[in-house]
Design a protein around this motif. Structure first.
Motif, PDB file in Angstrom:
ATOM      1  N   TYR A  50       0.823  -1.210   0.000  1.00 41.19           N
ATOM      2  CA  TYR A  50       0.000   0.000   0.000  1.00 41.19           C
ATOM      3  C   TYR A  50       0.854   1.256   0.000  1.00 41.19           C
ATOM      4  CZ  TYR A  50      -3.644  -3.343   0.844  1.00 41.19           C
ATOM      5  OH  TYR A  50      -4.481  -4.401   0.701  1.00 41.19           O
ATOM      6  N   ASP A  51       0.355   2.273  -0.699  1.00 44.40           N
ATOM      7  CA  ASP A  51       1.053   3.551  -0.799  1.00 44.40           C
ATOM      8  C   ASP A  51       0.694   4.488   0.350  1.00 44.40           C
ATOM      9  OD1 ASP A  51       2.345   3.152  -3.475  1.00 44.40           O
ATOM     10  OD2 ASP A  51       0.241   2.857  -4.031  1.00 44.40           O
ATOM     11  N   ALA A  52      -0.470   4.257   0.966  1.00 46.59           N
ATOM     12  CA  ALA A  52      -0.909   5.044   2.121  1.00 46.59           C
ATOM     13  C   ALA A  52      -1.804   4.151   2.977  1.00 46.59           C
ATOM     14  CB  ALA A  52      -1.665   6.291   1.691  1.00 46.59           C
ATOM     15  N   ILE A  53      -1.732   4.364   4.288  1.00 43.42           N
ATOM     16  CA  ILE A  53      -2.520   3.579   5.234  1.00 43.42           C
ATOM     17  C   ILE A  53      -3.234   4.549   6.162  1.00 43.42           C
ATOM     18  CG2 ILE A  53      -2.453   1.817   7.040  1.00 43.42           C
ATOM     19  CD1 ILE A  53       0.620   1.779   5.236  1.00 43.42           C
ATOM     20  N   ILE A  54      -4.558   4.404   6.246  1.00 34.32           N
ATOM     21  CA  ILE A  54      -5.370   5.233   7.138  1.00 34.32           C
ATOM     22  C   ILE A  54      -5.897   4.312   8.229  1.00 34.32           C
ATOM     23  CG2 ILE A  54      -7.421   6.677   7.356  1.00 34.32           C
ATOM     24  CD1 ILE A  54      -7.038   7.395   4.361  1.00 34.32           C
ATOM     25  N   ILE A  55      -5.662   4.687   9.478  1.00 39.03           N
ATOM     26  CA  ILE A  55      -6.027   3.826  10.599  1.00 39.03           C
ATOM     27  C   ILE A  55      -6.929   4.574  11.569  1.00 39.03           C
ATOM     28  CG2 ILE A  55      -5.158   2.455  12.539  1.00 39.03           C
ATOM     29  CD1 ILE A  55      -2.474   2.250  11.022  1.00 39.03           C
ATOM     30  N   ASP A  56      -8.121   4.006  11.797  1.00 35.24           N
ATOM     31  CA  ASP A  56      -8.987   4.498  12.866  1.00 35.24           C
ATOM     32  C   ASP A  56      -8.511   3.831  14.152  1.00 35.24           C
ATOM     33  OD1 ASP A  56     -11.039   5.590  14.373  1.00 35.24           O
ATOM     34  OD2 ASP A  56     -12.548   4.183  13.667  1.00 35.24           O
ATOM     35  N   ILE A  57      -8.459   4.544  15.229  1.00 36.29           N
ATOM     36  CA  ILE A  57      -7.976   3.984  16.495  1.00 36.29           C
ATOM     37  C   ILE A  57      -8.987   3.011  17.083  1.00 36.29           C
ATOM     38  CG2 ILE A  57      -7.334   4.526  18.880  1.00 36.29           C
ATOM     39  CD1 ILE A  57      -5.146   5.164  16.767  1.00 36.29           C
ATOM     40  N   TYR A 103       5.595   8.363  18.395  1.00 35.40           N
ATOM     41  CA  TYR A 103       5.218   8.326  16.984  1.00 35.40           C
ATOM     42  C   TYR A 103       4.947   9.727  16.456  1.00 35.40           C
ATOM     43  CZ  TYR A 103       4.553   3.330  17.743  1.00 35.40           C
ATOM     44  OH  TYR A 103       4.736   2.002  18.056  1.00 35.40           O
ATOM     45  N   ASP A 104       5.455   9.997  15.273  1.00 37.88           N
ATOM     46  CA  ASP A 104       5.192  11.248  14.566  1.00 37.88           C
ATOM     47  C   ASP A 104       4.321  10.891  13.368  1.00 37.88           C
ATOM     48  OD1 ASP A 104       5.218  13.812  13.569  1.00 37.88           O
ATOM     49  OD2 ASP A 104       7.192  13.602  12.632  1.00 37.88           O
ATOM     50  N   ILE A 105       3.011  10.830  13.597  1.00 42.07           N
ATOM     51  CA  ILE A 105       2.059  10.368  12.586  1.00 42.07           C
ATOM     52  C   ILE A 105       0.998  11.442  12.391  1.00 42.07           C
ATOM     53  CG2 ILE A 105       0.273   8.639  12.108  1.00 42.07           C
ATOM     54  CD1 ILE A 105       1.954   6.616  13.650  1.00 42.07           C
ATOM     55  N   ARG A 106       0.597  11.639  11.142  1.00 39.94           N
ATOM     56  CA  ARG A 106      -0.466  12.596  10.820  1.00 39.94           C
ATOM     57  C   ARG A 106      -1.772  12.145  11.471  1.00 39.94           C
ATOM     58  NH1 ARG A 106       2.519  10.991   6.832  1.00 39.94           N
ATOM     59  NH2 ARG A 106       3.584  12.425   5.458  1.00 39.94           N
ATOM     60  N   VAL A 107      -2.522  13.101  12.014  1.00 37.29           N
ATOM     61  CA  VAL A 107      -3.791  12.782  12.670  1.00 37.29           C
ATOM     62  C   VAL A 107      -4.881  13.705  12.124  1.00 37.29           C
ATOM     63  CG1 VAL A 107      -5.044  12.700  14.858  1.00 37.29           C
ATOM     64  CG2 VAL A 107      -2.640  12.010  14.786  1.00 37.29           C
ATOM     65  N   ALA A 108      -5.978  13.092  11.710  1.00 34.84           N
ATOM     66  CA  ALA A 108      -7.161  13.842  11.285  1.00 34.84           C
ATOM     67  C   ALA A 108      -8.303  13.494  12.240  1.00 34.84           C
ATOM     68  CB  ALA A 108      -7.541  13.479   9.857  1.00 34.84           C
ATOM     69  N   ILE A 109      -8.998  14.510  12.697  1.00 30.98           N
ATOM     70  CA  ILE A 109     -10.097  14.323  13.652  1.00 30.98           C
ATOM     71  C   ILE A 109     -11.424  14.239  12.887  1.00 30.98           C
ATOM     72  CG2 ILE A 109     -11.283  15.298  15.667  1.00 30.98           C
ATOM     73  CD1 ILE A 109      -8.426  14.543  16.321  1.00 30.98           C
ATOM     74  N   LYS A 110     -12.240  13.254  13.257  1.00 27.53           N
ATOM     75  CA  LYS A 110     -13.598  13.141  12.698  1.00 27.53           C
ATOM     76  C   LYS A 110     -14.466  14.236  13.291  1.00 27.53           C
ATOM     77  CE  LYS A 110     -13.380   8.116  12.440  1.00 27.53           C
ATOM     78  NZ  LYS A 110     -13.959   6.889  12.988  1.00 27.53           N
ATOM     79  N   PRO A 111     -15.483  14.710  12.608  1.00 18.25           N
ATOM     80  CA  PRO A 111     -15.933  14.246  11.306  1.00 18.25           C
ATOM     81  C   PRO A 111     -14.916  14.578  10.208  1.00 18.25           C
ATOM     82  CG  PRO A 111     -17.182  16.182  11.958  1.00 18.25           C
ATOM     83  CD  PRO A 111     -16.301  15.805  13.119  1.00 18.25           C
ATOM     84  N   ILE A 112     -14.947  13.782   9.169  1.00 15.94           N
ATOM     85  CA  ILE A 112     -13.968  13.902   8.088  1.00 15.94           C
ATOM     86  C   ILE A 112     -14.067  15.260   7.416  1.00 15.94           C
ATOM     87  CG2 ILE A 112     -13.416  13.060   5.765  1.00 15.94           C
ATOM     88  CD1 ILE A 112     -13.893  10.259   6.746  1.00 15.94           C
ATOM     89  N   ASP A 113     -12.919  15.897   7.304  1.00 20.27           N
ATOM     90  CA  ASP A 113     -12.770  17.126   6.530  1.00 20.27           C
ATOM     91  C   ASP A 113     -12.123  16.696   5.211  1.00 20.27           C
ATOM     92  OD1 ASP A 113     -11.457  19.346   5.285  1.00 20.27           O
ATOM     93  OD2 ASP A 113     -11.546  20.456   7.167  1.00 20.27           O
ATOM     94  N   ILE A 114     -12.895  16.721   4.139  1.00 24.05           N
ATOM     95  CA  ILE A 114     -12.430  16.205   2.846  1.00 24.05           C
ATOM     96  C   ILE A 114     -11.128  16.871   2.411  1.00 24.05           C
ATOM     97  CG2 ILE A 114     -13.004  16.123   0.371  1.00 24.05           C
ATOM     98  CD1 ILE A 114     -15.894  15.566   1.200  1.00 24.05           C
ATOM     99  N   ALA A 118      -7.574  14.900   1.959  1.00 20.24           N
ATOM    100  CA  ALA A 118      -6.958  14.949   0.625  1.00 20.24           C
ATOM    101  C   ALA A 118      -5.544  15.517   0.706  1.00 20.24           C
ATOM    102  CB  ALA A 118      -7.815  15.773  -0.325  1.00 20.24           C
ATOM    103  N   ASP A 119      -5.364  16.591   1.461  1.00 26.83           N
ATOM    104  CA  ASP A 119      -4.035  17.193   1.606  1.00 26.83           C
ATOM    105  C   ASP A 119      -3.058  16.233   2.279  1.00 26.83           C
ATOM    106  OD1 ASP A 119      -4.874  19.509   0.371  1.00 26.83           O
ATOM    107  OD2 ASP A 119      -5.118  20.645   2.240  1.00 26.83           O
ATOM    108  N   MET A 120      -3.510  15.534   3.317  1.00 27.81           N
ATOM    109  CA  MET A 120      -2.645  14.577   3.998  1.00 27.81           C
ATOM    110  C   MET A 120      -2.273  13.418   3.073  1.00 27.81           C
ATOM    111  SD  MET A 120      -4.135  14.306   7.855  1.00 27.81           S
ATOM    112  CE  MET A 120      -3.890  15.586   9.056  1.00 27.81           C
ATOM    113  N   ILE A 124       1.442  12.237   1.735  1.00 24.20           N
ATOM    114  CA  ILE A 124       1.955  10.865   1.855  1.00 24.20           C
ATOM    115  C   ILE A 124       2.359  10.315   0.494  1.00 24.20           C
ATOM    116  CG2 ILE A 124       1.297   8.477   2.377  1.00 24.20           C
ATOM    117  CD1 ILE A 124      -0.517   9.641   4.612  1.00 24.20           C
ATOM    118  N   LEU A 125       1.569  10.582  -0.525  1.00 25.99           N
ATOM    119  CA  LEU A 125       1.768   9.980  -1.837  1.00 25.99           C
ATOM    120  C   LEU A 125       2.809  10.688  -2.699  1.00 25.99           C
ATOM    121  CD1 LEU A 125      -1.968   9.193  -2.658  1.00 25.99           C
ATOM    122  CD2 LEU A 125      -0.208   7.589  -1.870  1.00 25.99           C
ATOM    123  N   LYS A 126       3.279  11.848  -2.260  1.00 26.57           N
ATOM    124  CA  LYS A 126       4.241  12.575  -3.102  1.00 26.57           C
ATOM    125  C   LYS A 126       5.612  11.906  -3.148  1.00 26.57           C
ATOM    126  CE  LYS A 126       5.842  15.737   0.420  1.00 26.57           C
ATOM    127  NZ  LYS A 126       5.871  17.005   0.977  1.00 26.57           N
TER     128      LYS A 126
END
Length: 126
Positions: A50-57, A103-114, A118-120, A124-126
């Motif tokens: 996988y090129d990116a992994i999104i994990i809900d805690i 851990y230095d990991i990007r965190v996005a808080i729900k509700p999802i901000d599209i 997308a920016d995160m 990751i994919l760049k």
């Protein structure tokens, strides 16, 4: 085609947002795989595909591990893969706990901000 893995047990609630992100920000070039539980990833070495992994805690009660457990497995397998990880959570305390665990990991808080997701993902994919 970029491959995205999402650990999220309430994916149906968020699927429209992820479809919008894929369409609007990535021209439908994301191949999304979604798992409800940690054990659906049958072998941790498969994470390399996988090129990116999104994990809900917070995952399903049927999940053997929560998001923190998955992150620890990735860290043990290959610390470099953590650069491809983003956490999606409903708790503002998760980022603090990740930092406490080193851990230095990007965190996005729900509700999802599209736009934020997308920016995160672009980062990751760049």
């Amino acid at each position: 085609m970029k491959k995205i893995l999402i650990f999220e047990n309430e994916y149906a609630d968020h699927e429209p947002a992820f479809k919008a992100i894929n369409l609007l920000s990535f021209d439908n070039q994301l191949q999304i795989t979604q798992y409800n539980t940690s054990q659906e990833l049958t072998n941790i070495s498969n994470i390399d595909a996988y090129d990116a992994i999104i994990i809900d805690i917070d995952l399903s009660l049927k999940s053997h591990k929560d998001g923190f457990g998955i992150i620890q497995d990735i860290d043990t397998f290959n610390k470099d893969v953590l650069k491809k990880v983003m956490v999606l959570t409903g708790s503002s305390k998760v980022e603090e706990k990740l930092i406490e665990q080193g851990y230095d990991i990007r965190v996005a808080i729900k509700p999802i901000d599209i736009d934020q997701i997308a920016d995160m993902l672009k980062d990751i994919l760049k």
